[in-house]
Design a protein around this motif. Structure first.
Motif, PDB file in Angstrom:
ATOM      1  N   GLN A 216       0.815  -1.215   0.000  1.00  0.00           N
ATOM      2  CA  GLN A 216       0.000   0.000   0.000  1.00  0.00           C
ATOM      3  C   GLN A 216       0.847   1.263   0.000  1.00  0.00           C
ATOM      4  O   GLN A 216       0.524   2.240  -0.694  1.00  0.00           O
ATOM      5  CB  GLN A 216      -0.912  -0.002   1.230  1.00  0.00           C
TER       6      GLN A 216
ATOM      7  N   TYR B 204      -2.687  -5.492  -4.251  1.00  0.00           N
ATOM      8  CA  TYR B 204      -2.971  -4.056  -4.271  1.00  0.00           C
ATOM      9  C   TYR B 204      -3.015  -3.520  -5.707  1.00  0.00           C
ATOM     10  O   TYR B 204      -2.898  -2.318  -5.925  1.00  0.00           O
ATOM     11  CB  TYR B 204      -1.891  -3.303  -3.492  1.00  0.00           C
TER      12      TYR B 204
ATOM     13  N   GLY C   4      -6.555  -3.631  -5.341  1.00  0.00           N
ATOM     14  CA  GLY C   4      -6.597  -2.915  -4.079  1.00  0.00           C
ATOM     15  C   GLY C   4      -7.730  -1.919  -3.960  1.00  0.00           C
ATOM     16  O   GLY C   4      -8.665  -1.883  -4.769  1.00  0.00           O
TER      17      GLY C   4
ATOM     18  N   CYS D 131      -3.424   4.407  -3.312  1.00  0.00           N
ATOM     19  CA  CYS D 131      -3.809   3.182  -2.623  1.00  0.00           C
ATOM     20  C   CYS D 131      -3.987   3.449  -1.131  1.00  0.00           C
ATOM     21  O   CYS D 131      -3.122   4.052  -0.479  1.00  0.00           O
ATOM     22  CB  CYS D 131      -2.754   2.098  -2.841  1.00  0.00           C
TER      23      CYS D 131
ATOM     24  N   LYS E   6      -6.579  -2.694   0.993  1.00  0.00           N
ATOM     25  CA  LYS E   6      -7.175  -3.713   0.138  1.00  0.00           C
ATOM     26  C   LYS E   6      -8.318  -4.395   0.866  1.00  0.00           C
ATOM     27  O   LYS E   6      -8.380  -4.416   2.107  1.00  0.00           O
ATOM     28  CB  LYS E   6      -6.143  -4.747  -0.313  1.00  0.00           C
TER      29      LYS E   6
END
Length: 450
Positions: free
Chosen positions: A330, A415, A360, A405, A408
């Motif tokens: 992430q 992701y 994600g 991001c 998830k």
């Protein structure tokens, strides 16, 4: 008594590497007893309750499209001397692997008053202001047996408050006057994907968006609409619209909408109908493009994303593939897509994105302004979906769409991100005319009408 056919879909295939015609581009015509005017004239897909060139399963009594690729119909189609059935390819691509089987029964004679089977396609892109949409208007004696209606919305919110209004034998006021579009299709409080013997919704993509697609069928097999002198079958096109399309800047359910309609009417009639509608060429049956498309696959260079690679990946979901970004975690995972606006006019900003099992969750922003909630790209199967972000009047200048991001889904194994395009979608002319939001600052109060 029965027609079966199958053919390859439009996507590339080992036996058709450049793809094939879709069933909206294939025109089905049927002629009875040497008549030069076709009794049946409709795109192959629409005749089998498959609209927009999309393949959908249909399980009903007269029409069955099993697994979305075997096209069956069981309408009785009597003729006296001859029948001719043809499929016209109106695509720039070939029809690939067309197979068919037609069953018929030879009889010594049929009664003189036996009616012929008819089916006729027509469309309005967009609907004509101030007039109900006409599916069929014919003089003569017969009975109406079915409707396929397809709608591409051009406004936010629910399109289906319009009633069916059916005029029998020349009456001035419709004796059959319904209570809403979904009610005519034997559903209630909206429509959703379903398939039953007498009614169904083979295709329904997203609720309430600008550019949503809905197709529905209803067969009047046990409840035919009988006429002795003539029949006129119409639909109102009323529904909810967003405040910026309304003169009073209010949202309510009684507005004349300007969506894209197409239809196939099915009926039996003694002799020849007087309905003048004809199916336009396949190029004209394709829905007009509403979008300025910024293709994401052009932005794979390192300056447009965080760590890990981004590639242009071919995917059958899209004609030209998508941008596939593959972060391993992430932290610091993001992509950016730049674009410019030259003219201030009302647009809807949206993303066409891929969902899959290892994708994600991302937050969208435009020029640093957060738009909407978190976009969860997890999906059990790989699919595509539009994510609508903003209705606005962008000033001329440079813009950057950023997706960052934020985690998830618990069911996702990664992701990843797939983005086909950033799009600026056309709004109806009345949004421009009323200009309610023209001078509002979208940065301080981002709005998405639903």
């Amino acid at each position: 008594t029965h027609i079966w056919m199958t053919f390859l879909g439009p996507e590339p295939h080992p036996w058709a590497r450049n793809g094939s015609a879709n069933h909206q581009e294939m025109l089905l015509r049927m002629y009875w007893d040497g008549n030069p005017r076709p009794a049946v004239e409709a795109p192959v897909g629409d005749f089998f309750a498959n609209s927009f060139g999309k393949r959908s399963e249909v399980i009903s009594l007269p029409v069955i499209v099993e697994d979305a690729d075997s096209y069956n119909c069981f309408w009785h189609m009597p003729f006296r001397k001859s029948a001719r059935i043809e499929v016209v390819n109106e695509s720039e691509k070939p029809i690939s692997l067309l197979y068919y089987n037609i069953d018929w029964i030879k009889k010594d004679r049929i009664p003189k008053d036996t009616p012929y089977f008819y089916a006729q396609y027509r469309q309005e892109y967009p609907l004509e202001k101030g007039k109900d949409y006409v599916l069929l208007e014919t003089q003569g004696k017969g009975h109406y047996v079915g409707t396929v209606l397809s709608v591409r919305t051009r406004s936010p919110s629910w399109f289906g408050e319009g009633d069916e209004k059916i005029y029998i034998d020349g009456e001035d006021k419709a004796s059959i006057w319904g209570t809403g579009t979904e009610d005519y299709f034997l559903s209630a409080w909206g429509l959703k994907t379903t398939s039953t013997p007498y009614f169904g919704v083979p295709y329904f993509d997203q609720w309430g968006i600008v550019g949503g697609h809905t197709s529905a069928y209803r067969w009047h097999i046990n409840d035919p609409l009988v006429f002795n002198k003539g029949i006129k079958v119409t639909f109102e096109h009323w529904g909810w619209i967003s405040p910026d399309e309304n003169a009073q800047y209010k949202s309510h359910s009684w507005n004349e909408r300007e969506d894209d309609f197409s239809s196939v009417a099915f009926w039996y009639q003694a002799g020849e109908p007087t309905f003048k509608a004809r199916a336009p060429h396949g190029r004209e049956r394709a829905l007009p493009n509403l979008d300025r498309i910024i293709s994401a696959r052009e932005y794979t260079a390192d300056q447009y994303h965080g760590p890990s690679g981004a590639v242009a990946q071919n995917l059958d979901l899209y004609p030209s593939g998508h941008l596939f970004y593959k972060p391993q975690q992430q932290e610091n995972a993001w992509i950016e897509i730049p674009f410019e606006v030259e003219k201030k006019e009302p647009k809807r900003l949206l993303l066409v994105m891929t969902h899959s099992y290892d994708y994600g969750q991302y937050q969208a922003s435009l020029n640093g302004v957060k738009l909407g909630g978190v976009i969860d790209l997890y999906g059990h199967e790989t699919s595509t979906r539009e994510h609508h972000l903003l209705d606005f009047w962008p000033d001329p200048g440079k813009y950057t769409l950023r997706l960052e991001c934020v985690g998830k889904n618990a069911s996702s194994s990664g992701y990843y991100l797939g983005l086909e395009s950033v799009r600026l979608r056309e709004r109806r002319p009345r949004v421009l005319n009323w200009a309610h939001d023209k001078d509002k600052d979208w940065r301080t109060n981002p709005i998405l009408y639903e």
